[in-house]
Design an enzyme around this catalytic site. Structure first.
Site, mmCIF file in Angstrom:
data_model
loop_
_atom_site.group_PDB
_atom_site.id
_atom_site.type_symbol
_atom_site.label_atom_id
_atom_site.label_comp_id
_atom_site.label_asym_id
_atom_site.label_seq_id
_atom_site.Cartn_x
_atom_site.Cartn_y
_atom_site.Cartn_z
ATOM 1 N N HIS A 159 -27.622 21.513 -1.565
ATOM 2 C CA HIS A 159 -27.753 21.959 -2.945
ATOM 3 C C HIS A 159 -26.798 23.112 -3.237
ATOM 4 C CE1 HIS A 159 -29.774 22.331 -6.748
ATOM 5 N NE2 HIS A 159 -29.881 23.633 -6.574
ATOM 6 N N GLU B 154 -6.778 1.577 -13.519
ATOM 7 C CA GLU B 154 -6.207 2.764 -12.856
ATOM 8 C C GLU B 154 -4.933 3.230 -13.556
ATOM 9 O OE1 GLU B 154 -5.659 1.749 -8.724
ATOM 10 O OE2 GLU B 154 -7.740 2.228 -8.232
ATOM 11 N N GLU C 293 -26.341 15.197 -3.346
ATOM 12 C CA GLU C 293 -27.764 15.341 -2.998
ATOM 13 C C GLU C 293 -28.637 14.355 -3.783
ATOM 14 O OE1 GLU C 293 -29.745 19.052 -4.179
ATOM 15 O OE2 GLU C 293 -28.156 19.390 -5.644
ATOM 16 N N LYS D 119 0.202 5.300 -6.065
ATOM 17 C CA LYS D 119 -0.779 5.268 -7.165
ATOM 18 C C LYS D 119 -1.724 6.465 -7.097
ATOM 19 C CE LYS D 119 -4.507 4.071 -6.463
ATOM 20 N NZ LYS D 119 -5.008 2.738 -6.221
ATOM 21 N N TYR E 15 -8.610 -3.713 -11.374
ATOM 22 C CA TYR E 15 -8.297 -2.455 -10.685
ATOM 23 C C TYR E 15 -7.012 -1.804 -11.233
ATOM 24 C CZ TYR E 15 -11.249 -2.977 -6.420
ATOM 25 O OH TYR E 15 -12.254 -3.056 -5.509
ATOM 26 N N ILE E 16 -5.927 -2.600 -11.218
ATOM 27 C CA ILE E 16 -4.632 -1.996 -11.542
ATOM 28 C C ILE E 16 -4.584 -1.580 -13.005
ATOM 29 C CG2 ILE E 16 -2.129 -2.422 -11.664
ATOM 30 C CD1 ILE E 16 -2.385 -4.131 -9.150
ATOM 31 N N CYS F 205 -1.439 1.708 -3.147
ATOM 32 C CA CYS F 205 -2.422 2.776 -2.916
ATOM 33 C C CYS F 205 -1.835 4.186 -2.877
ATOM 34 C CB CYS F 205 -3.143 2.570 -1.581
ATOM 35 S SG CYS F 205 -3.495 0.882 -1.172
ATOM 36 N N CYS G 19 0.824 -1.211 0.000
ATOM 37 C CA CYS G 19 0.000 0.000 0.000
ATOM 38 C C CYS G 19 0.857 1.260 0.000
ATOM 39 C CB CYS G 19 -0.924 -0.009 1.221
ATOM 40 S SG CYS G 19 -1.791 1.532 1.470
HETATM 41 P P1 NDP Z 1 -7.727 -7.913 -10.649
HETATM 42 O O1 NDP Z 1 -8.009 -9.284 -10.177
HETATM 43 O O2 NDP Z 1 -8.536 -6.790 -10.194
HETATM 44 O O3 NDP Z 1 -7.735 -7.903 -12.234
HETATM 45 C C1 NDP Z 1 -6.951 -8.782 -12.992
HETATM 46 C C2 NDP Z 1 -7.245 -8.552 -14.448
HETATM 47 O O4 NDP Z 1 -6.345 -9.329 -15.214
HETATM 48 C C3 NDP Z 1 -8.650 -8.955 -14.864
HETATM 49 O O5 NDP Z 1 -9.101 -8.052 -15.820
HETATM 50 C C4 NDP Z 1 -8.436 -10.333 -15.478
HETATM 51 O O6 NDP Z 1 -9.375 -10.644 -16.451
HETATM 52 C C5 NDP Z 1 -7.093 -10.124 -16.122
HETATM 53 N N1 NDP Z 1 -6.335 -11.346 -16.355
HETATM 54 C C6 NDP Z 1 -6.061 -12.315 -15.479
HETATM 55 N N2 NDP Z 1 -5.321 -13.268 -16.058
HETATM 56 C C7 NDP Z 1 -5.132 -12.881 -17.335
HETATM 57 C C8 NDP Z 1 -4.478 -13.449 -18.448
HETATM 58 N N3 NDP Z 1 -3.859 -14.617 -18.372
HETATM 59 N N4 NDP Z 1 -4.500 -12.776 -19.616
HETATM 60 C C9 NDP Z 1 -5.149 -11.593 -19.712
HETATM 61 N N5 NDP Z 1 -5.793 -10.989 -18.685
HETATM 62 C C10 NDP Z 1 -5.787 -11.650 -17.510
HETATM 63 O O7 NDP Z 1 -6.177 -7.729 -10.299
HETATM 64 P P2 NDP Z 1 -5.264 -6.444 -10.298
HETATM 65 O O8 NDP Z 1 -3.911 -6.966 -10.589
HETATM 66 O O9 NDP Z 1 -5.803 -5.372 -11.147
HETATM 67 O O10 NDP Z 1 -5.356 -5.978 -8.799
HETATM 68 C C11 NDP Z 1 -5.101 -6.909 -7.731
HETATM 69 C C12 NDP Z 1 -5.919 -6.541 -6.532
HETATM 70 O O11 NDP Z 1 -5.350 -5.426 -5.890
HETATM 71 C C13 NDP Z 1 -7.356 -6.132 -6.829
HETATM 72 O O12 NDP Z 1 -8.200 -7.232 -6.929
HETATM 73 C C14 NDP Z 1 -7.694 -5.243 -5.675
HETATM 74 O O13 NDP Z 1 -8.221 -6.025 -4.638
HETATM 75 C C15 NDP Z 1 -6.354 -4.656 -5.281
HETATM 76 N N6 NDP Z 1 -6.253 -3.261 -5.744
HETATM 77 C C16 NDP Z 1 -7.107 -2.340 -5.217
HETATM 78 C C17 NDP Z 1 -7.065 -1.039 -5.629
HETATM 79 C C18 NDP Z 1 -8.017 -0.051 -5.055
HETATM 80 O O14 NDP Z 1 -8.612 -0.327 -4.011
HETATM 81 N N7 NDP Z 1 -8.224 1.092 -5.684
HETATM 82 C C19 NDP Z 1 -6.099 -0.586 -6.632
HETATM 83 C C20 NDP Z 1 -5.278 -1.637 -7.133
HETATM 84 C C21 NDP Z 1 -5.349 -2.913 -6.702
HETATM 85 P P3 NDP Z 1 -10.773 -11.328 -16.122
HETATM 86 O O15 NDP Z 1 -11.573 -10.310 -15.398
HETATM 87 O O16 NDP Z 1 -11.318 -11.680 -17.432
HETATM 88 O O17 NDP Z 1 -10.452 -12.506 -15.255
#
Ligand code: NDP
Length: 472
Positions: free
Chosen positions: A457, A201, A462, A51, A197-198, A48, A43
């Protein structure tokens, strides 16, 4: 080897570990903590915090462009270092290295603050990697290779998670979000793989800072698991900022003579040529090196998460685990809440169980997504009778813009109990609004109570108390 005894020893100085250590020490326990890298974990160092700072930097480009509709203009000379750069609108440029230096300096300060917070409550800190060598023994090894063993009555495992990448040819040419934070210069072009998410973002950060950005996700929409109406709208908003390649799988990555990386996606034979490839394809529990097998701590067969019960105890009841390593919700505030529960349980003042369904979250894309509770799809999947309320509008601060950023809000209400069971929003600072709604939902707010609430307002918020007619 020196021996030392603790009531609680924490392995991993990220959000959950530091919180548990501080809280336990403040309750009078003798606490030790081991962290081999910088305090604060993902984080603070690679997630976090940096980022969000990069997000602010990127978002400012749209604020500069908004300002023009309010009569502001920029010209060379009237703002210190401003130079014309055709990649950003309004004669703006951005210096990545200044931002990086400042972010790095801020993170270093935070690392120090974390150390001081632990020292202040009397936690013994070890700058060392730890592994279990017995049910109550932990071996610590520092960067000089010095080893020592400590004993603890209770052990908390909070080693966090790590980025995972698909097994494809050339995967070593891709980078994780960890390497994003080490970039010294702004890349000219990037491919972001993954629509979670990542991915969402970071693609927004790159695009906002003037990088030619492509995001590819293997589904038709980004952000699996979020409410479908948000996913559809965020897909549209991403398309306004960058090139979007839905239903595109990463096939392979190749190097090329000109130093660019050739990214082959399943939807085209022509590769993308980019400077930087961000693999944002998920994060998994980080358990290697802890000797969990040796001690017999159970991990899940699929993702290797440490298996815990509702008190975060592993199959060895004096060994606990919280945070990303248990793979429930990889979110800092969740790790904090889990850590508090472990400590309160150890000291005999158990807290009520954490309601994961009510954990609010924000995706810091442009504009933000904020969400708490059930999506419409999840509520229906659980067989809940629901009413859905929506608002889709141009907020006042965007009223003068030629292409305003619209706001979307959606509320899911249980038809029989009238309880609000889901709130979802796309809009600037959505997280700030959703946090307040999460409090109300935690307290069991009903739609009738929101209807009785007087709005402020003119604000975006609101709308939450003026939605009167459910969607038919
Ligand atoms: P996520 O699990 O959110 O997303 C992973 C993404 O990668 C999905 O779109 C998934 O697709 C895709 N994916 C997985 N495997 C493959 C593959 N082999 N080929 C292509 N695409 C693939 O993971 P992140 O890495 O984005 O983030 C990890 C965690 O970190 C999050 O789940 C969250 O909990 C935390 N986080 C929170 C944040 C916040 O609170 N703002 C910010 C950043 C991270 P599909 O959906 O089709 O499976």
């Amino acid at each position: 080897m020196k021996q030392q005894d603790f009531d609680l020893f924490v392995i991993g100085g990220g959000s959950g570990g530091v919180r548990a250590a501080r809280w336990a020490a403040s309750k009078g326990l003798k606490v030790g903590i081991a962290e081999g890298a910088r305090l604060g974990g993902t984080c603070v160092n690679l997630g976090c915090v940096p980022k969000k700072l990069f997000f602010h930097a990127a978002h400012m480009s749209s604020l500069f462009s908004d300002a023009q509709s309010y009569g502001w203009s920029l010209s060379e000379g009237n703002i210190g270092q401003t130079l014309v750069d055709e990649t950003l609108t309004g004669g703006l440029s951005h210096d990545w290295s200044i931002l990086k230096q400042r972010v790095d300096a801020y993170i270093t300060r935070l690392n120090g603050i974390y150390g001081k917070m632990l020292d202040r409550v009397g936690v013994t800190r070890y700058e060392a990697w730890a592994r279990l060598i017995g049910e109550h023994e932990i071996e610590l090894r520092d960067s000089a290779g010095t080893e020592q063993v400590v004993r603890a009555r209770h052990i908390l495992l909070s080693p966090g998670g790590k980025a995972i990448a698909p097994s494809i040819e050339g995967v070593e040419l891709g980078s994780s979000s960890d390497e994003f934070f080490a970039l010294e210069e702004r890349p000219r072009s990037v491919a972001v793989i993954g629509g979670g998410y990542i991915g969402v973002e970071m693609a927004g950060v790159f695009a906002g800072l003037g990088v030619e950005t492509t995001i590819a996700y293997r589904s038709s929409l980004p952000l699996r698991g979020f409410d479908q109406d948000l996913r559809v709208r965020i897909d549209i908003s991403l398309r306004e900022q960058m090139s979007v390649r839905p239903e595109a799988r990463l096939v392979k990555i190749e190097g090329s003579k000109n130093g660019l990386k050739r990214v082959f996606l399943s939807d085209s034979d022509t590769p993308l040529e980019v400077e930087f490839v961000l693999l944002a394809t998920g994060r998994a529990p980080r358990t290697e090196g802890l000797n969990l097998d040796l001690i017999g701590v159970e991990c899940s067969p699929d993702r290797g998460a440490i298996v815990v019960n509702e008190r975060y105890q592993t199959n060895l009841p004096h060994i606990y685990a919280v945070g990303d390593v248990i793979d429930r919700m990889q979110l800092t505030p969740v790790a904090l809440a889990e850590a508090m529960r472990v400590v309160e349980y150890i000291v005999g003042e158990p807290l009520p169980p954490l309601e994961y369904d009510l954990v609010p979250t924000t995706v810091f894309c442009h504009p933000n997504i904020g969400t708490v509770g059930l999506s419409e799809e999840e509520a229906l999947k659980r067989g809940q009778p629901i009413k859905v309320y929506e608002a889709d509008f141009k907020p006042l601060h965007q009223a003068l813009q030629p292409t305003p950023r619209r706001v979307y809000m959606k509320m899911i209400v249980h038809q029989e109990t009238d309880r609000v069971i889901g709130c979802h929003m796309i809009g600037d600072e959505a997280g700030e609004q959703i946090q307040g709604l999460a409090v109300a939902m935690q307290a069991g707010v009903t739609k009738a109570q929101l209807d009785q609430t007087v709005g402020i307002h003119p604000t975006m918020a609101e709308e939450w108390v003026t939605m009167r007619t459910p969607r038919s």
